[in-house]
Design an enzyme around this catalytic site. Structure first.
Site, PDB file in Angstrom:
ATOM      1  N   HIS A  69       0.841  -1.203   0.000  1.00 35.33           N
ATOM      2  CA  HIS A  69       0.000   0.000   0.000  1.00 35.33           C
ATOM      3  C   HIS A  69       0.882   1.262   0.000  1.00 35.33           C
ATOM      4  O   HIS A  69       0.647   2.184  -0.797  1.00 35.33           O
ATOM      5  CB  HIS A  69      -0.911  -0.018   1.234  1.00 35.33           C
ATOM      6  N   GLU A  70       1.883   1.304   0.879  1.00 37.33           N
ATOM      7  CA  GLU A  70       2.774   2.467   0.940  1.00 37.33           C
ATOM      8  C   GLU A  70       3.544   2.641  -0.364  1.00 37.33           C
ATOM      9  O   GLU A  70       3.767   3.765  -0.828  1.00 37.33           O
ATOM     10  CB  GLU A  70       3.751   2.317   2.111  1.00 37.33           C
TER      11      GLU A  70
END
Length: 443
Positions: free
Chosen positions: A305-306
């Site tokens: 996600h990051e």
């Protein structure tokens, strides 16, 4: 039109106070809407069944209600103090104290730059003293009650002193530089002021994680093992230039969890909170948080996600958006720099200090503009979060990301349900239920 301008000039302070309190009452209204929703949903809602147990729901609801109550008190506390400062010409008195201190210290009391630094220090000390009771209550009562606070009194005192000292070391020279630019920059000083802020911002992006952050928490290389290997493989598969991989010892401060990326060009770093890694923290048998944290697959999903934020250049886009705010602020500041009624409204009849003008414009006159920018920023940020979730899902981490979100929701006692109007105004991250639904659609 002339009558309107004359009326505004005569009632600048009243208009500012009206704007402050109108925005406060709007925010208070939203807070009460969310509070009413939480008070109404005593039993486990059907929409949450399967996401969390009744026990976890009750704890999350209790924590959310306490934070909501604290937010109400904090809001009225800060607005009352701010109002008192404005109606008693607090900034004028702070400036006069600065002149007296300069005289006592044998400093040139007509030097605008030095007086601005002294005045800012006085304001920062008083502001910190005013806010300290709320910070203490938040840490040692509210967070302690719900099992999140890990700070001792000694740790807290040292931490607060370091925070204040570091902030002054950064802020005071920056302010002096800004005043100097305004004084020598001519009619277009706002462009030079903006360039200075861009340079300082970029410099701080490098300085903060390397120099400042380690002053407060211990950063250690992630030990060799499966987790490190899997993270390096994930980074390599996306051509992410991973330079170093750290674990930050956040468990001495709080049991809340997080992870983030930082760095420029080929020197990217990944930082994991030790509370994010299941079994990493050394906890005693009586520690209720000992079973918290995520498994390797779930941590990889969080990092995917990051990395989605990185792949979509969300940080750069956010930085560029913030520059629009800076430029708009400095242009308006330039237009109002010598606007005498503005200074008179704050008690400055015979002088127009640049620092005071900067405070009046950026902290008060631009309040409505900042409220609009803040809302736009929330809307953009929510879109970025959905994009990052979609990126992780398309990499095959959808189920693990869902599991991680639910674990983090549980570990952080995040309340899952929100009033739509409240959420649209406050939440830069979409509520977890919306994220789970979006992940399922993107599979």
């Amino acid at each position: 039109m002339e009558l309107l301008v004359a009326f505004i000039e005569k009632h600048i302070l009243g208009a500012i106070l009206l704007a402050i309190w109108l925005l406060y009452f709007w925010d208070h209204y939203l807070t009460l809407r969310q509070r009413a929703l939480m008070q109404r949903l005593v039993d486990l809602p059907k929409s949450v069944e399967g996401l969390m147990t009744k026990d976890v729901y009750d704890k999350a609801r209790s924590y959310a209600l306490d934070r909501n109550s604290f937010g109400i008190v904090q809001g009225i506390y800060s607005k009352v103090f701010n109002t008192i400062i404005l109606v008693t010409y607090g900034y004028y008195h702070a400036w006069q104290w600065s002149i007296e201190i300069a005289k006592l210290c044998g400093i040139n009391h007509e030097n605008d730059i030095l007086l601005s630094a002294i005045c800012m220090f006085i304001i920062n000390v008083l502001s910190h003293i005013i806010n300290l009771p709320l910070i203490i209550y938040d840490t040692f009562v509210l967070e302690e009650k719900h099992g999140f606070n890990k700070q001792t009194a000694t740790f807290f005192i040292k931490d607060e002193i370091k925070k204040f000292a570091v902030s002054q070391v950064i802020a005071l020279p920056l302010l002096c530089g800004m005043i100097w630019v305004v004084k020598i920059g001519g009619d277009y000083f706002f462009w030079y002021l903006w360039i200075l802020l861009v340079v300082v911002s970029l410099f701080m992006m490098i300085l903060y994680p390397e120099v400042i952050a380690p002053l407060f928490d211990k950063y250690s290389p992630l030990p060799e093992g499966e987790l490190k290997q899997k993270i390096e493989e994930l980074a390599a598969s996306l051509k992410f230039p991973l330079y170093k991989l750290f674990v930050v010892e956040s468990s001495k401060r709080s049991s809340h969890s997080n992870a983030y990326l930082y760095g420029f060009y080929k020197y990217k770093r990944i930082v994991l909170f030790d509370t994010l890694i299941k079994g990493y923290c050394k906890k005693d048998d009586n520690d209720a948080s000992k079973d918290c944290g995520c498994e390797t697959k779930e941590i990889l999903a969080v990092l995917a996600h990051e990395l989605g934020h990185w792949k979509h250049n969300h940080t750069l886009k956010g930085f560029l958006f913030s520059q629009i705010i800076f430029v708009a602020s400095f242009v308006i500041f330039a237009k109002l720099l010598r606007y005498e009624p503005m200074y008179s409204a704050f008690g400055f009849v015979d002088s127009q200090p640049i620092f005071i003008g900067l405070i009046i414009v950026t902290m008060y006159i631009l309040i409505p503009l900042y409220a609009i920018f803040s809302f736009i920023s929330v809307v953009i940020s929510r879109r970025f979060e959905f994009q990052a979730d979609e990126f992780a899902t398309k990499l095959g981490h959808g189920e693990s990301l869902k599991a991680a979100l639910l674990k983090l929701q549980k570990d952080n006692l995040g309340y899952p349900l929100f009033d739509k109007l409240y959420s649209s105004w406050h939440h830069s991250h979409p509520p977890v239920i919306q994220r789970l639904e979006a992940i399922d659609k993107n599979k």
